[in-house]
Write an enzyme that holds these catalytic residues in place. Structure first.
Site, mmCIF file in Angstrom:
data_model
loop_
_atom_site.group_PDB
_atom_site.id
_atom_site.type_symbol
_atom_site.label_atom_id
_atom_site.label_comp_id
_atom_site.label_asym_id
_atom_site.label_seq_id
_atom_site.Cartn_x
_atom_site.Cartn_y
_atom_site.Cartn_z
ATOM 1 C CB SER A 147 -0.841 -0.018 1.282
ATOM 2 O OG SER A 147 -1.397 1.248 1.542
ATOM 3 C CE1 TYR A 192 -4.368 -2.207 5.226
ATOM 4 C CE2 TYR A 192 -3.214 -0.143 4.827
ATOM 5 C CZ TYR A 192 -3.907 -1.242 4.347
ATOM 6 O OH TYR A 192 -4.137 -1.371 2.991
HETATM 7 P P1 NAD Z 1 -11.636 -6.188 0.748
HETATM 8 O O1 NAD Z 1 -12.018 -6.083 2.174
HETATM 9 O O2 NAD Z 1 -12.551 -5.665 -0.291
HETATM 10 O O3 NAD Z 1 -11.277 -7.705 0.396
HETATM 11 C C1 NAD Z 1 -10.422 -8.438 1.214
HETATM 12 C C2 NAD Z 1 -10.688 -9.928 1.033
HETATM 13 O O4 NAD Z 1 -9.763 -10.595 1.899
HETATM 14 C C3 NAD Z 1 -12.090 -10.367 1.443
HETATM 15 O O5 NAD Z 1 -12.636 -11.203 0.442
HETATM 16 C C4 NAD Z 1 -11.867 -11.133 2.752
HETATM 17 O O6 NAD Z 1 -12.780 -12.211 2.947
HETATM 18 C C5 NAD Z 1 -10.445 -11.628 2.557
HETATM 19 N N1 NAD Z 1 -9.787 -11.931 3.824
HETATM 20 C C6 NAD Z 1 -9.765 -11.185 4.962
HETATM 21 N N2 NAD Z 1 -9.103 -11.824 5.929
HETATM 22 C C7 NAD Z 1 -8.668 -12.981 5.391
HETATM 23 C C8 NAD Z 1 -7.923 -14.077 5.880
HETATM 24 N N3 NAD Z 1 -7.508 -14.131 7.157
HETATM 25 N N4 NAD Z 1 -7.653 -15.100 5.043
HETATM 26 C C9 NAD Z 1 -8.073 -15.077 3.764
HETATM 27 N N5 NAD Z 1 -8.813 -14.085 3.246
HETATM 28 C C10 NAD Z 1 -9.093 -13.053 4.047
HETATM 29 O O7 NAD Z 1 -10.196 -5.468 0.627
HETATM 30 P P2 NAD Z 1 -9.433 -4.815 -0.617
HETATM 31 O O8 NAD Z 1 -9.623 -3.352 -0.557
HETATM 32 O O9 NAD Z 1 -9.726 -5.555 -1.860
HETATM 33 O O10 NAD Z 1 -7.937 -5.080 -0.140
HETATM 34 C C11 NAD Z 1 -7.155 -6.149 -0.648
HETATM 35 C C12 NAD Z 1 -5.711 -5.869 -0.305
HETATM 36 O O11 NAD Z 1 -5.310 -4.618 -0.894
HETATM 37 C C13 NAD Z 1 -5.428 -5.728 1.193
HETATM 38 O O12 NAD Z 1 -4.184 -6.292 1.505
HETATM 39 C C14 NAD Z 1 -5.382 -4.228 1.394
HETATM 40 O O13 NAD Z 1 -4.619 -3.876 2.508
HETATM 41 C C15 NAD Z 1 -4.736 -3.802 0.104
HETATM 42 N N6 NAD Z 1 -4.933 -2.402 -0.249
HETATM 43 C C16 NAD Z 1 -6.193 -1.900 -0.419
HETATM 44 C C17 NAD Z 1 -6.341 -0.577 -0.761
HETATM 45 C C18 NAD Z 1 -7.694 0.033 -0.967
HETATM 46 O O14 NAD Z 1 -7.755 1.272 -1.034
HETATM 47 N N7 NAD Z 1 -8.752 -0.723 -1.088
HETATM 48 C C19 NAD Z 1 -5.221 0.247 -0.930
HETATM 49 C C20 NAD Z 1 -3.951 -0.301 -0.740
HETATM 50 C C21 NAD Z 1 -3.817 -1.640 -0.414
#
Ligand code: NAD
Length: 259
Positions: A141, A154
């Protein structure tokens, strides 16, 4: 197609960024294992990929559960016989100021991001070393480089993933494994949609102000990063043909963070 016949495993691919990357990988010809804590969601994604003409299986995998990660990997290898690309994407967020942060919440966030990334890495490297190579990817991120208030576990975990990515690049090189980390800015997914009202409450400002003055304040154009932006970077990194691109962080954030 840039990933023809490659076998990829993506954790947390039941929704959001992981889902978008799973679908993009499949369009580029990869066979995709859609792993998630929530098997129902993973199955829906795998079905959608197959319905669109791609190849996918669903895996129930809590990335914090050592046995579940090992078993999921074994299931994938029984099915397709190899692993070429693994993306540690599963993640959670917890909004709280440090002085009120419960130790259990600190541990939970670190465990999903860092513990989960380690368990996937170990299982993936064992397969990739047998194949003679592969591409290890991490979902970092902008918070792998920058800090924001209310997100200490985080931010700490995402900084840690950068270290893990670089360690894999060093150790994996002699086995043909490249390792890179994708560092997105804010992307509209359920994870982000949930934290907008939480931050508004914690900071005593409106949701609109959270978006404009907190989330997108330092971008060059006030725009969210999109699922398509992040998926394109994930394909590029997975398909890159040499170790010229290893141990790198690719920031995709509308200029929020400039390296
Ligand atoms: P989201 O919440 O939409 O999806 C996350 C998914 O991970 C869900 O399907 C959930 O069931 C699954 N999950 C959670 N805990 C878990 C576990 N212990 N084992 C297996 N699966 C698990 O999140 P997102 O926004 O798609 O984020 C995905 C990744 O991208 C994360 O690592 C997040 O930190 C990173 N990220 C997101 C953003 C953003 O703005 N959305 C920005 C930078 C990084």
């Amino acid at each position: 197609m840039r990933l023809t016949d490659k076998v990829a495993l993506i954790t947390g691919a039941g929704q959001g960024i992981g889902r978008a990357i799973a679908e993009h990988y499949a369009k580029e010809g990869a066979r995709v294992a859609v792993a998630d804590l929530d098997l129902g969601r993973a199955e829906q994604v795998a079905l959608a990929i197959v319905a669109a003409g791609g190849s996918a299986i669903a895996l129930e995998m809590d990335v914090t559960d050592e046995a579940a990660v090992e078993q999921g990997m074994a299931q994938l290898v029984r099915h397709w016989g190899r692993l070429d690309i693994a993306l540690a994407n599963a993640g959670i967020q917890h909004i709280a100021p440090l002085h009120k942060l419960a130790f259990a919440d600190w541990n939970r966030v670190l465990n999903v991001h860092l513990g989960g990334a380690f368990l996937l890495t170990r299982a993936a490297l064992q397969q990739m070393y047998k194949n003679g190579g592969g591409s290890m990817l991490f979902m970092g991120s902008v918070h792998s480089m920058e800090a924001s208030p209310l997100k200490a576990p985080y931010v700490t975990a995402k900084h840690g993933m950068l270290g893990l990515c670089r360690s894999v690049a060093r150790e994996g090189a002699e086995h043909g494994v490249r390792s890179n980390i994708i560092c997105p800015g804010f992307v509209r997914t359920p994870l982000v949609d949930k934290q907008i009202p939480e931050q508004a409450k914690e900071l005593g400002i409106s949701e609109e102000e959270v978006i404009r003055n907190v989330m997108l304040k330092h971008t060059v154009d006030g725009e969210f990063t999109t699922l398509a932006d992040v998926s394109e970077v994930a394909v590029h990194l997975a398909a890159f043909p040499s170790a010229a691109l290893t141990g790198q962080a690719v920031v995709v954030s509308h200029g929020w963070h400039m390296q």
